[in-house]
Write a protein that holds these residues in place. Structure first.
Motif, PDB file in Angstrom:
ATOM      1  N   PHE A   1       0.712  -0.939   0.019  1.00  0.00           N
ATOM      2  CA  PHE A   1      -0.075   0.058  -0.153  1.00  0.00           C
ATOM      3  C   PHE A   1       0.844   1.284   0.061  1.00  0.00           C
ATOM      4  O   PHE A   1       1.988   1.499   0.562  1.00  0.00           O
ATOM      5  CB  PHE A   1      -0.864  -0.135   1.295  1.00  0.00           C
ATOM      6  N   PHE A   2       0.075   2.364  -0.632  1.00  0.00           N
ATOM      7  CA  PHE A   2       0.752   3.681  -0.419  1.00  0.00           C
ATOM      8  C   PHE A   2       0.455   4.259   1.041  1.00  0.00           C
ATOM      9  O   PHE A   2      -0.712   3.659   1.554  1.00  0.00           O
ATOM     10  CB  PHE A   2       0.304   4.437  -1.536  1.00  0.00           C
ATOM     11  N   SER A   3       0.903   5.130   1.518  1.00  0.00           N
ATOM     12  CA  SER A   3       0.676   6.020   2.704  1.00  0.00           C
ATOM     13  C   SER A   3       0.835   7.724   2.348  1.00  0.00           C
ATOM     14  O   SER A   3       1.687   7.978   1.518  1.00  0.00           O
ATOM     15  CB  SER A   3       1.452   5.727   3.708  1.00  0.00           C
ATOM     16  N   PRO A   4      -0.301   8.708   2.694  1.00  0.00           N
ATOM     17  CA  PRO A   4      -0.018   9.820   2.504  1.00  0.00           C
ATOM     18  C   PRO A   4       0.926  10.703   2.992  1.00  0.00           C
ATOM     19  O   PRO A   4       0.550  11.481   3.828  1.00  0.00           O
ATOM     20  CB  PRO A   4      -1.648  10.323   2.683  1.00  0.00           C
ATOM     21  N   HIS A   5       2.215  10.533   2.744  1.00  0.00           N
ATOM     22  CA  HIS A   5       3.378  11.127   3.435  1.00  0.00           C
ATOM     23  C   HIS A   5       4.224  11.611   2.608  1.00  0.00           C
ATOM     24  O   HIS A   5       4.678  11.050   1.980  1.00  0.00           O
ATOM     25  CB  HIS A   5       3.880  10.407   4.602  1.00  0.00           C
ATOM     26  N   SER A   6       4.528  12.861   2.462  1.00  0.00           N
ATOM     27  CA  SER A   6       5.780  13.708   1.828  1.00  0.00           C
ATOM     28  C   SER A   6       6.096  13.628   0.657  1.00  0.00           C
ATOM     29  O   SER A   6       5.151  12.812  -0.242  1.00  0.00           O
ATOM     30  CB  SER A   6       6.947  13.143   2.796  1.00  0.00           C
ATOM     31  N   ALA A   7       6.951  14.023   0.243  1.00  0.00           N
ATOM     32  CA  ALA A   7       7.453  14.297  -1.194  1.00  0.00           C
ATOM     33  C   ALA A   7       8.857  14.553  -1.243  1.00  0.00           C
ATOM     34  O   ALA A   7       9.395  15.145  -0.419  1.00  0.00           O
ATOM     35  CB  ALA A   7       6.887  15.460  -1.966  1.00  0.00           C
ATOM     36  N   PHE A   8       9.745  13.649  -2.044  1.00  0.00           N
ATOM     37  CA  PHE A   8      11.069  13.788  -2.232  1.00  0.00           C
ATOM     38  C   PHE A   8      11.487  13.992  -3.499  1.00  0.00           C
ATOM     39  O   PHE A   8      10.765  14.004  -4.451  1.00  0.00           O
ATOM     40  CB  PHE A   8      11.754  12.497  -1.778  1.00  0.00           C
ATOM     41  N   MET A   9      12.890  14.232  -3.672  1.00  0.00           N
ATOM     42  CA  MET A   9      13.442  14.775  -4.805  1.00  0.00           C
ATOM     43  C   MET A   9      13.605  13.455  -5.796  1.00  0.00           C
ATOM     44  O   MET A   9      13.784  12.338  -5.085  1.00  0.00           O
ATOM     45  CB  MET A   9      14.780  15.208  -4.619  1.00  0.00           C
TER      46      MET A   9
ATOM     47  N   GLY B   1      -8.325   8.463  -0.544  1.00  0.00           N
ATOM     48  CA  GLY B   1      -7.049   9.215  -0.358  1.00  0.00           C
ATOM     49  C   GLY B   1      -6.200   8.144  -0.763  1.00  0.00           C
ATOM     50  O   GLY B   1      -6.410   6.922  -1.211  1.00  0.00           O
ATOM     51  N   PRO B   2      -4.664   8.587  -0.917  1.00  0.00           N
ATOM     52  CA  PRO B   2      -3.721   7.524  -1.199  1.00  0.00           C
ATOM     53  C   PRO B   2      -3.645   6.478  -0.342  1.00  0.00           C
ATOM     54  O   PRO B   2      -2.953   5.187  -0.923  1.00  0.00           O
ATOM     55  CB  PRO B   2      -2.247   8.442  -0.881  1.00  0.00           C
ATOM     56  N   GLU B   3      -3.872   6.474   1.050  1.00  0.00           N
ATOM     57  CA  GLU B   3      -3.699   5.184   1.846  1.00  0.00           C
ATOM     58  C   GLU B   3      -4.501   3.937   1.168  1.00  0.00           C
ATOM     59  O   GLU B   3      -4.371   2.859   1.699  1.00  0.00           O
ATOM     60  CB  GLU B   3      -4.106   5.389   3.193  1.00  0.00           C
ATOM     61  N   ARG B   4      -5.577   4.367   0.363  1.00  0.00           N
ATOM     62  CA  ARG B   4      -6.370   3.240   0.160  1.00  0.00           C
ATOM     63  C   ARG B   4      -5.986   2.296  -1.431  1.00  0.00           C
ATOM     64  O   ARG B   4      -6.408   1.431  -2.044  1.00  0.00           O
ATOM     65  CB  ARG B   4      -7.681   3.589  -0.288  1.00  0.00           C
ATOM     66  N   PHE B   5      -4.867   3.345  -2.013  1.00  0.00           N
ATOM     67  CA  PHE B   5      -4.220   2.756  -3.269  1.00  0.00           C
ATOM     68  C   PHE B   5      -3.101   1.808  -2.993  1.00  0.00           C
ATOM     69  O   PHE B   5      -2.349   1.993  -1.653  1.00  0.00           O
ATOM     70  CB  PHE B   5      -4.022   3.764  -3.992  1.00  0.00           C
ATOM     71  N   GLY B   6      -2.704   0.962  -3.617  1.00  0.00           N
ATOM     72  CA  GLY B   6      -1.541  -0.025  -3.649  1.00  0.00           C
ATOM     73  C   GLY B   6      -0.955  -0.348  -5.005  1.00  0.00           C
ATOM     74  O   GLY B   6      -1.548   0.053  -6.175  1.00  0.00           O
ATOM     75  N   LEU B   7       0.194  -0.838  -4.960  1.00  0.00           N
ATOM     76  CA  LEU B   7       0.837  -1.173  -6.328  1.00  0.00           C
ATOM     77  C   LEU B   7       1.535  -2.750  -6.268  1.00  0.00           C
ATOM     78  O   LEU B   7       1.940  -3.122  -5.092  1.00  0.00           O
ATOM     79  CB  LEU B   7       2.214  -0.185  -6.522  1.00  0.00           C
ATOM     80  N   THR B   8       1.568  -3.375  -7.219  1.00  0.00           N
ATOM     81  CA  THR B   8       2.095  -4.679  -7.556  1.00  0.00           C
ATOM     82  C   THR B   8       2.973  -4.511  -8.584  1.00  0.00           C
ATOM     83  O   THR B   8       2.743  -4.145  -9.534  1.00  0.00           O
ATOM     84  CB  THR B   8       0.908  -5.753  -7.844  1.00  0.00           C
ATOM     85  N   VAL B   9       4.131  -5.093  -8.464  1.00  0.00           N
ATOM     86  CA  VAL B   9       5.477  -4.997  -9.365  1.00  0.00           C
ATOM     87  C   VAL B   9       5.721  -6.556  -9.423  1.00  0.00           C
ATOM     88  O   VAL B   9       6.310  -7.084  -8.599  1.00  0.00           O
ATOM     89  CB  VAL B   9       6.723  -4.219  -8.892  1.00  0.00           C
ATOM     90  N   THR B  10       5.814  -6.928 -10.748  1.00  0.00           N
ATOM     91  CA  THR B  10       5.942  -8.426 -11.233  1.00  0.00           C
ATOM     92  C   THR B  10       7.377  -8.357 -11.714  1.00  0.00           C
ATOM     93  O   THR B  10       8.000  -7.413 -11.894  1.00  0.00           O
ATOM     94  CB  THR B  10       5.011  -9.030 -12.136  1.00  0.00           C
ATOM     95  N   PRO B  11       8.126  -9.704 -11.820  1.00  0.00           N
ATOM     96  CA  PRO B  11       9.632  -9.860 -12.081  1.00  0.00           C
ATOM     97  C   PRO B  11       9.846  -9.069 -13.521  1.00  0.00           C
ATOM     98  O   PRO B  11      10.867  -8.677 -13.897  1.00  0.00           O
ATOM     99  CB  PRO B  11       9.695 -11.201 -12.184  1.00  0.00           C
ATOM    100  N   ASP B  12       8.702  -9.039 -14.361  1.00  0.00           N
ATOM    101  CA  ASP B  12       8.981  -8.496 -15.902  1.00  0.00           C
ATOM    102  C   ASP B  12       8.813  -6.892 -15.562  1.00  0.00           C
ATOM    103  O   ASP B  12       9.054  -6.387 -16.852  1.00  0.00           O
ATOM    104  CB  ASP B  12       8.105  -9.123 -16.798  1.00  0.00           C
ATOM    105  N   GLY B  13       8.659  -6.518 -14.632  1.00  0.00           N
ATOM    106  CA  GLY B  13       8.771  -4.791 -14.529  1.00  0.00           C
ATOM    107  C   GLY B  13       7.340  -4.188 -14.666  1.00  0.00           C
ATOM    108  O   GLY B  13       7.177  -3.191 -14.764  1.00  0.00           O
ATOM    109  N   THR B  14       6.399  -5.127 -14.683  1.00  0.00           N
ATOM    110  CA  THR B  14       4.859  -4.520 -14.798  1.00  0.00           C
ATOM    111  C   THR B  14       4.636  -3.894 -13.726  1.00  0.00           C
ATOM    112  O   THR B  14       4.345  -4.585 -12.658  1.00  0.00           O
ATOM    113  CB  THR B  14       4.148  -5.780 -15.345  1.00  0.00           C
ATOM    114  N   HIS B  15       3.847  -2.738 -13.488  1.00  0.00           N
ATOM    115  CA  HIS B  15       3.385  -2.054 -12.406  1.00  0.00           C
ATOM    116  C   HIS B  15       1.822  -2.167 -12.613  1.00  0.00           C
ATOM    117  O   HIS B  15       1.464  -1.455 -13.483  1.00  0.00           O
ATOM    118  CB  HIS B  15       4.219  -0.612 -12.296  1.00  0.00           C
ATOM    119  N   THR B  16       1.134  -2.743 -11.686  1.00  0.00           N
ATOM    120  CA  THR B  16      -0.037  -2.568 -11.505  1.00  0.00           C
ATOM    121  C   THR B  16      -0.834  -1.773 -10.418  1.00  0.00           C
ATOM    122  O   THR B  16      -0.690  -2.355  -9.214  1.00  0.00           O
ATOM    123  CB  THR B  16      -0.581  -3.799 -11.731  1.00  0.00           C
TER     124      THR B  16
END
Length: 391
Positions: free
Chosen positions: A234-242, A362-377
């Motif tokens: 999951f994502f969390s709603p915190h901060s911004a970085f370069m 909000g951002p905290e309800r979203f998530g991301l899955t990354v598979t070995p072939d580099g697919t971001h879902t």
């Protein structure tokens, strides 16, 4: 190393961090906080405020110390360390993160005794120093792409008797020789998770990174790696970085995108551009997850008759662009100009509508899955509820 003024400043910052976190700092991290003082990792010149005003420890020691122990980020390098002759041309290329977000991320990392940690982005070295004090220097490796920053951080760490392995190089490749790691922590934002970070994390290990889309830089992503090389969380709603240097997009509207021979299509919309790209961070985060190749820029008071504010949209390959104009009078009618194979404002409206129809999460309800072939879902609430990919 720590005088009376520094100690008083550190006590004040500790209170601020605890207030921000909503609970007292864990004893192990508080011990590291006192043993690895933040001011020892800041250069003698820092840059502060929106205008990046220079602040020198030699000429303004009290002001410098105040910035060192404020719960805000402090810019520690400008223009990738290059020479700047015009203050208007300054841009931040390295900073010491706000202490509250540093300790929030360390809490989220959930390190345990005996674990090995890989840090991407040494920066000043403070974060690596805190980790080294907590786990032992032999359990911490940190990678920094900028050779000057890397050398300075190494020197500061040695000055406190802390010597984690400091590697100079592109953090996107991690540290294959030292892996696998139990934890990977990035202190720069990314638009895609480098495969090396996942490959170098043990099954069950955690990767914590700041997230950015070309649309919006915001949020932390905490991934857990399984035994098949899949990372999800999951994502969390915190901060911004370069942004990681290797993932930067160097585009300007009039230099790279809009051409005199372009003939855009004119239309109108009732959706205010501020709703799509304004102050609602939840909306912008969700739109950024859907428009992974689209960036935006505001142009206040452009030199265009009848236009008070203009929102620009463009694809990162500069093939399509859109402009949405407000005349400063009508709150319900906005002129839209679109050019290229993708009608970007139509796409942005669709992304905004999807977010609203999903209940404005909000951002905290979203998530991301990354598979070995580099697919971001990206997904909402559960990995089988996919977020539409519109651009």
């Amino acid at each position: 190393m720590i005088g009376a003024e520094e100690r008083a400043a550190m006590r004040g910052l500790l209170r601020s961090v605890n207030d921000h976190l909503g609970a007292p700092m864990a004893p192990a991290w508080e011990s590291a906080y006192w043993a690895v003082p933040r001011h020892a990792f800041l250069p003698s010149t820092v840059w502060v405020g929106d205008d990046l005003a220079e602040c020198s420890r030699e000429t303004a020691p009290e002001t410098w110390l105040r910035h060192a122990y404020a719960d805000t980020s402090v810019v520690t390098q400008i223009n990738d360390g290059g020479q700047e002759t015009d203050p208007d041309d300054r841009w931040a290329s390295c900073s010491a993160s706000a202490p509250s977000i540093v300790f929030r991320m360390l809490n989220m990392l959930d390190v345990r005794p005996g674990q090995k940690v890989l840090e991407i982005g040494t920066g000043t070295g403070w974060n690596a120093g805190l980790l080294a004090h907590r786990l032992g220097a032999d359990r911490v490796t940190t990678v920094e792409v900028d050779p000057v920053l890397s050398a300075d951080a190494s020197r500061r760490l040695k000055g406190l008797g802390l010597e984690p392995q400091v590697i100079g190089g592109d953090g996107a490749f991690g540290d294959e020789a030292g892996g696998p790691y139990d934890r990977v922590l990035a202190t720069c934002s990314v638009r895609s998770v480098p495969p090396a970070w996942i490959a170098q994390t043990r099954p069950g290990g955690v990767i914590l990174l700041p997230w950015e889309s070309p649309w919006f830089c915001y949020g932390l992503l905490r991934l857990t790696v399984d035994g098949h090389g899949v990372a999800s969380g999951f994502f969390s709603p915190h901060s911004a970085f370069m942004l990681m240097r290797g993932q930067r997009t160097d585009l300007k509207i009039y230099r790279d995108v809009v051409r005199d021979d372009h003939e855009p299509v004119e239309s109108f919309t009732r959706l205010a551009p501020r709703s799509v790209a304004g102050d609602d961070w939840a909306a912008q985060f969700a739109i950024g997850l859907q428009l992974r190749r689209v960036w935006r820029a505001w142009h206040e008071n452009p030199d265009v008759e009848g236009v008070a504010t203009r929102l620009w949209l463009a694809t990162t390959d500069a093939a399509s662009w859109a402009a949405v104009d407000w005349d400063g009078k009508s709150p319900e009618r906005f002129t839209v100009w679109q050019y290229g194979p993708q009608s970007l404002w139509d796409t942005a409206e669709a992304a905004y509508d999807w977010w609203r129809n999903a209940g404005s999460p909000g951002p905290e309800r979203f998530g991301l899955t990354v598979t070995p072939d580099g697919t971001h879902t990206p997904w909402l609430d559960t990995p089988d509820r996919f977020v539409p990919q519109l651009g």
